[in-house]
Write an enzyme that holds these catalytic residues in place. Structure first.
Site, mmCIF file in Angstrom:
data_model
loop_
_atom_site.group_PDB
_atom_site.id
_atom_site.type_symbol
_atom_site.label_atom_id
_atom_site.label_comp_id
_atom_site.label_asym_id
_atom_site.label_seq_id
_atom_site.Cartn_x
_atom_site.Cartn_y
_atom_site.Cartn_z
ATOM 1 N N ARG A 108 0.881 -1.181 0.000
ATOM 2 C CA ARG A 108 0.000 0.000 0.000
ATOM 3 C C ARG A 108 0.908 1.218 0.000
ATOM 4 N NH1 ARG A 108 -5.351 1.280 3.440
ATOM 5 N NH2 ARG A 108 -6.097 0.007 1.705
ATOM 6 N N HIS A 135 -7.025 0.871 -6.745
ATOM 7 C CA HIS A 135 -7.273 -0.017 -5.605
ATOM 8 C C HIS A 135 -7.908 -1.305 -6.146
ATOM 9 C CE1 HIS A 135 -7.658 -1.303 -1.609
ATOM 10 N NE2 HIS A 135 -8.498 -0.426 -1.101
ATOM 11 N N GLN A 138 -9.779 -3.932 -3.842
ATOM 12 C CA GLN A 138 -11.101 -3.461 -3.428
ATOM 13 C C GLN A 138 -12.119 -3.760 -4.525
ATOM 14 O OE1 GLN A 138 -12.091 -1.866 -0.415
ATOM 15 N NE2 GLN A 138 -14.058 -2.415 -1.310
ATOM 16 N N ASP A 225 -17.265 6.927 -1.899
ATOM 17 C CA ASP A 225 -16.008 6.811 -1.144
ATOM 18 C C ASP A 225 -15.743 8.188 -0.524
ATOM 19 O OD1 ASP A 225 -13.511 6.040 -0.184
ATOM 20 O OD2 ASP A 225 -12.501 6.123 -2.132
ATOM 21 N N CYS A 265 -16.357 1.491 0.026
ATOM 22 C CA CYS A 265 -15.199 0.645 0.333
ATOM 23 C C CYS A 265 -14.831 0.692 1.804
ATOM 24 C CB CYS A 265 -14.014 1.076 -0.528
ATOM 25 S SG CYS A 265 -13.585 2.813 -0.303
ATOM 26 N N ARG A 293 -13.374 -8.802 0.821
ATOM 27 C CA ARG A 293 -11.941 -8.518 0.635
ATOM 28 C C ARG A 293 -11.143 -9.770 0.962
ATOM 29 N NH1 ARG A 293 -10.038 -3.287 0.988
ATOM 30 N NH2 ARG A 293 -8.088 -4.260 0.364
HETATM 31 N N1 NVA Z 1 -9.958 6.567 -1.707
HETATM 32 C C1 NVA Z 1 -9.615 6.136 -0.383
HETATM 33 C C2 NVA Z 1 -9.807 4.669 -0.250
HETATM 34 C C3 NVA Z 1 -9.522 4.129 1.132
HETATM 35 C C4 NVA Z 1 -9.703 2.650 1.214
HETATM 36 C C5 NVA Z 1 -8.183 6.529 -0.069
HETATM 37 O O1 NVA Z 1 -7.317 6.374 -0.937
HETATM 38 O O2 NVA Z 1 -7.938 7.007 1.030
HETATM 39 N N1 CP Z 2 -11.210 -0.337 1.938
HETATM 40 C C1 CP Z 2 -9.948 -0.380 2.442
HETATM 41 O O1 CP Z 2 -8.976 -0.550 1.722
HETATM 42 O O2 CP Z 2 -9.889 -0.231 3.788
HETATM 43 P P1 CP Z 2 -8.560 -0.044 4.659
HETATM 44 O O3 CP Z 2 -8.009 1.320 4.329
HETATM 45 O O4 CP Z 2 -9.025 -0.147 6.069
HETATM 46 O O5 CP Z 2 -7.589 -1.117 4.288
#
Ligand code: NVA
Ligand code: CP
Length: 305
Positions: A108, A135, A138, A225, A265, A293
């Site tokens: 990540r 992502h 997801q 989101d 998500c 997930r």
């Molecule tokens: N768009 C959000 C998704 C979190 C799972 C982010 O990147 O923070």
């Molecule tokens: N949806 C998702 O990726 O959640 P987290 O940021 O908690 O991993």
């Protein structure tokens, strides 16, 4: 037909064929049944997944770690501040070294370039656990959820309401691959990335982009989101003003199909992009998404590793 995906990376759903995506969804379905019925499925017995986190996570971390354990393997949580990455070791060197100890790398990251760099240097599969651009894990869980609730993708309209962000981009690629139509409903200036749009259209996506919240009309799936993604926290207060008309509330949901499902998500900012009534309401499938997930990623790991 079984497609051999062993050794592949998962940086973007754009890189996968339709057959590969279907194989992941079908494998996820099988593994979910095995998990629910308590049938052992140690497909990755003795294997190790390295998990690099440059950003916080609840779902991604836990679903990968638990998933790896259920597959008979082991996962290592590696925060980028604890790794030598935090002291300037390159992403490429990190990936090359981790590949000598581990059988897969999940990462990540802030910049999607880091995922590309890891893919270039790692001799074991790299799985994108979220970047600023995409992502994919997801989206695979989301497709699995839609399939469970609606049985097929054909003829469905998914309305993504909010920021044209990483989650939206992966849904564009995913929808293109499974033949689901998509409408992006967003404020002016927050449309999806032009290059991603071009690539998704080349993949065959039927796409509408509108700044009018009424774009949700007739949707089978409403997806939202956060308005300010990780890394954009400083813009939060300004964004709240711009995004207000795009809140997923009961009035907005009433414009979609009566049997529409509402997706997020998570994590949700309740009272901002979605109201309590909707996220906890009868159309919401957010917890199924979160659970999936685990199943979808187990499928990815079993097939790639
Ligand atoms: N768009 C959000 C998704 C979190 C799972 C982010 O990147 O923070
Ligand atoms: N949806 C998702 O990726 O959640 P987290 O940021 O908690 O991993």
């Amino acid at each position: 037909m079984v497609v051999n995906m062993k050794g592949k990376h998962l940086a973007s759903l754009h890189d996968l064929t339709k057959e590969e995506i279907w194989q992941i969804l079908k494998t996820a379905e099988t593994l979910k049944i095995k998990q629910k019925t308590g049938e052992r499925h140690e497909l990755l017995y003795g294997k190790t997944l390295a998990m690099i986190f440059q950003k916080p996570s609840t779902r991604t971390r836990v679903s990968f770690e638990v998933g790896m354990k259920q597959l008979g393997g082991h996962a290592l949580y590696l925060s980028s501040t604890d790794l030598q990455l935090g002291r300037g070791e390159t992403v490429g060197d990190t990936g090359a070294v981790l590949a000598r100890y581990c059988d897969g790398i999940m990462a990540r990251v802030f910049s999607h370039d880091n995922i590309i760099e890891l893919c270039k240097h790692s001799t074991v599969p790299v799985i994108n656990g979220l970047s600023d651009l995409l992502h994919p894990c997801q989206c695979l869980a989301d497709l699995e959820t839609i399939l469970e609730k609606k049985q097929e993708f054909k003829g469905l309209k998914l309305a993504f309401v909010g920021d044209g962000n990483n989650v939206c981009h992966s849904l564009m690629f995913g929808s293109a691959k499974v033949g689901m139509d998509m409408t992006v409903v967003c404020p002016k200036g927050y449309e999806p990335d032009k290059q991603i749009e071009k690539m998704a259209l080349e993949d065959g996506l039927k796409l509408e982009i509108t700044n009018d919240p009424k774009g949700v009309k007739g949707a089978d799936v409403i997806y939202t989101d956060v308005w300010a993604s990780m890394g954009k926290d400083k813009e939060h207060d300004d964004r709240v003003k711009v995004f207000k008309p795009y809140q997923v509330n009961e009035k907005l949901v009433s414009q979609a199909q009566d049997d529409c499902i509402v997706m997020h998500c998570l994590p949700a900012h309740r009272g901002e992009e979605i109201t309590d009534e909707v996220v906890d309401g009868p159309h919401s499938v957010v917890l199924d998404q979160a659970e999936n997930r685990n199943h979808a990623q187990k499928a990815v790991m079993a097939l790639l590793m």
